[in-house]
Motif scaffolding. Structure first.
Motif, PDB file in Angstrom:
ATOM      1  N   SER A 129      11.323  14.332 -11.976  1.00 17.80           N
ATOM      2  CA  SER A 129       9.989  14.181 -11.396  1.00 17.80           C
ATOM      3  C   SER A 129      10.073  13.822  -9.916  1.00 17.80           C
ATOM      4  N   LEU A 130      10.998  12.935  -9.572  1.00 17.82           N
ATOM      5  CA  LEU A 130      11.181  12.577  -8.172  1.00 17.82           C
ATOM      6  C   LEU A 130      11.617  13.778  -7.348  1.00 17.82           C
ATOM      7  N   ASP A 131      12.526  14.557  -7.892  1.00 22.96           N
ATOM      8  CA  ASP A 131      13.010  15.740  -7.169  1.00 22.96           C
ATOM      9  C   ASP A 131      11.861  16.711  -6.899  1.00 22.96           C
ATOM     10  N   ARG A 132      10.999  16.918  -7.902  1.00 19.42           N
ATOM     11  CA  ARG A 132       9.875  17.831  -7.717  1.00 19.42           C
ATOM     12  C   ARG A 132       8.909  17.306  -6.656  1.00 19.42           C
ATOM     13  N   ALA A 133       8.619  16.015  -6.715  1.00 19.54           N
ATOM     14  CA  ALA A 133       7.695  15.429  -5.749  1.00 19.54           C
ATOM     15  C   ALA A 133       8.277  15.459  -4.340  1.00 19.54           C
ATOM     16  N   LEU A 174       0.850  -1.181   0.000  1.00 17.71           N
ATOM     17  CA  LEU A 174       0.000   0.000   0.000  1.00 17.71           C
ATOM     18  C   LEU A 174       0.891   1.237   0.000  1.00 17.71           C
ATOM     19  N   ALA A 175       0.589   2.209  -0.859  1.00 20.54           N
ATOM     20  CA  ALA A 175       1.346   3.462  -0.934  1.00 20.54           C
ATOM     21  C   ALA A 175       0.385   4.635  -0.812  1.00 20.54           C
ATOM     22  N   THR A 176       0.811   5.684  -0.139  1.00 19.67           N
ATOM     23  CA  THR A 176      -0.065   6.844  -0.001  1.00 19.67           C
ATOM     24  C   THR A 176      -0.473   7.386  -1.365  1.00 19.67           C
ATOM     25  N   VAL A 177       0.503   7.555  -2.251  1.00 14.51           N
ATOM     26  CA  VAL A 177       0.225   8.086  -3.581  1.00 14.51           C
ATOM     27  C   VAL A 177       1.239   7.519  -4.553  1.00 14.51           C
ATOM     28  N   LEU A 178       0.827   7.401  -5.825  1.00 20.90           N
ATOM     29  CA  LEU A 178       1.694   6.845  -6.869  1.00 20.90           C
ATOM     30  C   LEU A 178       1.904   7.886  -7.966  1.00 20.90           C
ATOM     31  N   PRO A 179       2.897   7.706  -8.816  1.00 16.43           N
ATOM     32  CA  PRO A 179       3.129   8.670  -9.908  1.00 16.43           C
ATOM     33  C   PRO A 179       1.877   8.848 -10.764  1.00 16.43           C
ATOM     34  N   MET A 180       1.651  10.086 -11.208  1.00 18.55           N
ATOM     35  CA  MET A 180       0.513  10.411 -12.073  1.00 18.55           C
ATOM     36  C   MET A 180      -0.822  10.090 -11.405  1.00 18.55           C
ATOM     37  N   ALA A 181      -0.812   9.947 -10.078  1.00 17.30           N
ATOM     38  CA  ALA A 181      -2.020   9.599  -9.319  1.00 17.30           C
ATOM     39  C   ALA A 181      -2.635   8.285  -9.806  1.00 17.30           C
ATOM     40  N   GLY A 211       4.947  -4.298 -15.306  1.00 12.92           N
ATOM     41  CA  GLY A 211       5.464  -3.084 -15.911  1.00 12.92           C
ATOM     42  C   GLY A 211       4.402  -2.123 -16.382  1.00 12.92           C
ATOM     43  N   SER A 212       3.172  -2.217 -15.845  1.00 11.56           N
ATOM     44  CA  SER A 212       2.094  -1.344 -16.327  1.00 11.56           C
ATOM     45  C   SER A 212       1.313  -0.752 -15.161  1.00 11.56           C
ATOM     46  N   PRO A 213       0.816   0.484 -15.342  1.00 19.10           N
ATOM     47  CA  PRO A 213      -0.073   1.068 -14.333  1.00 19.10           C
ATOM     48  C   PRO A 213      -1.491   0.544 -14.510  1.00 19.10           C
ATOM     49  N   VAL A 214      -2.309   0.722 -13.476  1.00 19.34           N
ATOM     50  CA  VAL A 214      -3.720   0.335 -13.513  1.00 19.34           C
ATOM     51  C   VAL A 214      -4.548   1.610 -13.549  1.00 19.34           C
ATOM     52  N   VAL A 242       3.124  -5.468  -6.719  1.00 17.33           N
ATOM     53  CA  VAL A 242       1.978  -4.574  -6.860  1.00 17.33           C
ATOM     54  C   VAL A 242       2.081  -3.438  -5.847  1.00 17.33           C
ATOM     55  N   LEU A 243       1.871  -2.207  -6.330  1.00 16.92           N
ATOM     56  CA  LEU A 243       1.725  -1.035  -5.469  1.00 16.92           C
ATOM     57  C   LEU A 243       0.289  -0.541  -5.602  1.00 16.92           C
ATOM     58  N   LEU A 244      -0.395  -0.372  -4.475  1.00 21.15           N
ATOM     59  CA  LEU A 244      -1.782   0.073  -4.463  1.00 21.15           C
ATOM     60  C   LEU A 244      -1.835   1.486  -3.888  1.00 21.15           C
ATOM     61  N   GLY A 245      -2.317   2.449  -4.673  1.00 22.25           N
ATOM     62  CA  GLY A 245      -2.395   3.838  -4.232  1.00 22.25           C
ATOM     63  C   GLY A 245      -3.620   4.085  -3.362  1.00 22.25           C
ATOM     64  N   LEU A 246      -3.427   4.807  -2.267  1.00 27.13           N
ATOM     65  CA  LEU A 246      -4.521   5.058  -1.326  1.00 27.13           C
ATOM     66  C   LEU A 246      -5.174   6.413  -1.527  1.00 27.13           C
ATOM     67  N   GLN A 247      -4.393   7.424  -1.912  1.00 24.98           N
ATOM     68  CA  GLN A 247      -4.925   8.787  -2.009  1.00 24.98           C
ATOM     69  C   GLN A 247      -5.437   9.070  -3.425  1.00 24.98           C
ATOM     70  N   ASN A 248      -6.523   8.394  -3.776  1.00 25.01           N
ATOM     71  CA  ASN A 248      -7.152   8.579  -5.080  1.00 25.01           C
ATOM     72  C   ASN A 248      -8.625   8.876  -4.902  1.00 25.01           C
ATOM     73  N   ASP A 249      -9.211   9.535  -5.907  1.00 25.22           N
ATOM     74  CA  ASP A 249     -10.648   9.774  -5.877  1.00 25.22           C
ATOM     75  C   ASP A 249     -11.383   8.448  -5.887  1.00 25.22           C
ATOM     76  N   THR A 250     -12.474   8.389  -5.145  1.00 20.62           N
ATOM     77  CA  THR A 250     -13.259   7.159  -5.079  1.00 20.62           C
ATOM     78  C   THR A 250     -14.475   7.283  -5.986  1.00 20.62           C
ATOM     79  N   ALA A 251     -14.785   6.211  -6.711  1.00 11.85           N
ATOM     80  CA  ALA A 251     -15.881   6.248  -7.681  1.00 11.85           C
ATOM     81  C   ALA A 251     -17.225   5.951  -7.037  1.00 11.85           C
TER      82      ALA A 251
END
Length: 322
Positions: free
Chosen positions: A194-198, A96-103, A144-147, A114-123
């Motif tokens: 991108s990492l530096d900015r984040a 579980l990750a708080t946030v992932l690249p590109m949300a 090697g792919s995002p969801v 697998v990395l699961l993003g937590l801080q995303n809009d819920t449908a």
């Protein structure tokens, strides 16, 4: 002179497509090919399929308070998750990750992790069900792919059905988002930039070790302690009012209980701290406060006039995040 009338055209009907209709922006063309905007086509149908709001989506999971903190308070953190049925073949870990690249809602690494993003809009109205749906798709996504985001049904499993509820929930708070990529120290080019900015935007945050779900954070003008608590809200506010009226609600000299907010059904008291007060400086005061709070929670006597005034002040400053 009369205005020219536009020729009447028959509204386009949705085209038959294979599989579910992807979720897109409300003003974008509907992916079904009807020519109408999404909100006026399949988006309208999806909007009516929203599930009833679940006030405490993480109730029943180990570390409920930490789930709320990672969802609402902590910029960068990860937790290793344990699946009830074990890891599928080819999936070495689920994190579980708080946030992932590109949300991104989730990410399947090249090695299958697998990395699961937590801080995303819920449908839907059930964040637990939305996350479970994303997790299931991530487990079978190509390495090697995002969801991508996808509309969630109202009858699928919840996290409580997929995760081992007897397993510990142990957040690891990071200074930045290097966990996004493997071998972050070797990143170059746009990835490194991108990492530096984040990382530059991440608020320094530390989880206290002596009490549950209490997080110190540093801001330019003052520091804060935000403590997610699972006690019933009315009982907790009474207890905080008793301590506040007695002058024992602080965490030491220069600190002040300034109010609280609600998040996912839980109450989160907040203290202002001087900029010189670091996380390690509030470990012992927080543990001592926990003892005072336990005694106040056990007090069933009616609030005094002074305590009622203190409670009113705390209630007036309370806000709801969701």
């Amino acid at each position: 002179m009369a205005k020219k009338r536009r020729p009447q055209t028959k509204a386009a009907t949705p085209s038959a497509v294979d599989g579910p209709i992807p979720v897109v922006g409300a003003r974008e063309p509907c992916p079904c090919g009807s020519g109408r905007r999404y909100k006026a086509c399949h988006g309208r149908e999806a909007a009516h399929a929203v599930a009833e709001l679940v006030q405490r989506p993480f109730e029943g999971l180990p570390g409920e308070a930490d789930w709320v903190a990672l969802r609402e308070l902590v910029p960068a953190a990860t937790v290793e998750l344990t699946l009830r049925d074990g890891l599928p073949e080819g999936v070495p870990s689920v994190t579980l990750a708080t946030v992932l690249p590109m949300a991104w809602p989730a990410l399947r690494r090249d090695n299958g992790a697998v990395l699961l993003g937590l801080q995303n809009d819920t449908a839907s109205g059930d964040l637990s069900r939305d996350l479970a749906h994303t997790l299931q798709r991530a487990l079978t996504a190509p390495p090697g792919s995002p969801v991508a985001a996808e509309r969630t049904g109202t009858d699928g499993p919840r996290l409580q059905d997929l995760l081992e509820t007897a397993a510990p929930f142990e957040p690891v708070v990071h200074k930045g988002f290097d966990f996004w990529v493997e071998n972050a120290e070797s990143a170059t080019g746009e990835v490194a930039a991108s990492l530096d900015r984040a990382n530059a935007a991440a608020i320094p945050t530390v989880r206290l070790s002596g009490v549950d779900a209490a997080y110190w954070c540093e801001t330019p003008e003052k520091n804060h302690l935000r403590w997610v608590m699972t006690h019933p809200e009315e009982k907790l506010l009474d207890a905080l009012a008793r301590l506040h009226a007695a002058g024992t609600s602080s965490l030491g000299e220069g600190t002040r209980l300034v109010g609280s907010f609600r998040a996912h059904g839980l109450t989160v008291p907040v203290w202002d701290l001087p900029t010189a007060v670091r996380a390690e400086d509030v470990e012992k005061p927080a543990a001592a406060f926990a003892e005072r709070l336990a005694a106040a929670l056990a007090d069933d006597a009616p609030l005094t006039a002074e305590e009622r005034r203190a409670r009113g002040g705390l209630t007036n400053r309370q806000i709801t995040l969701n």
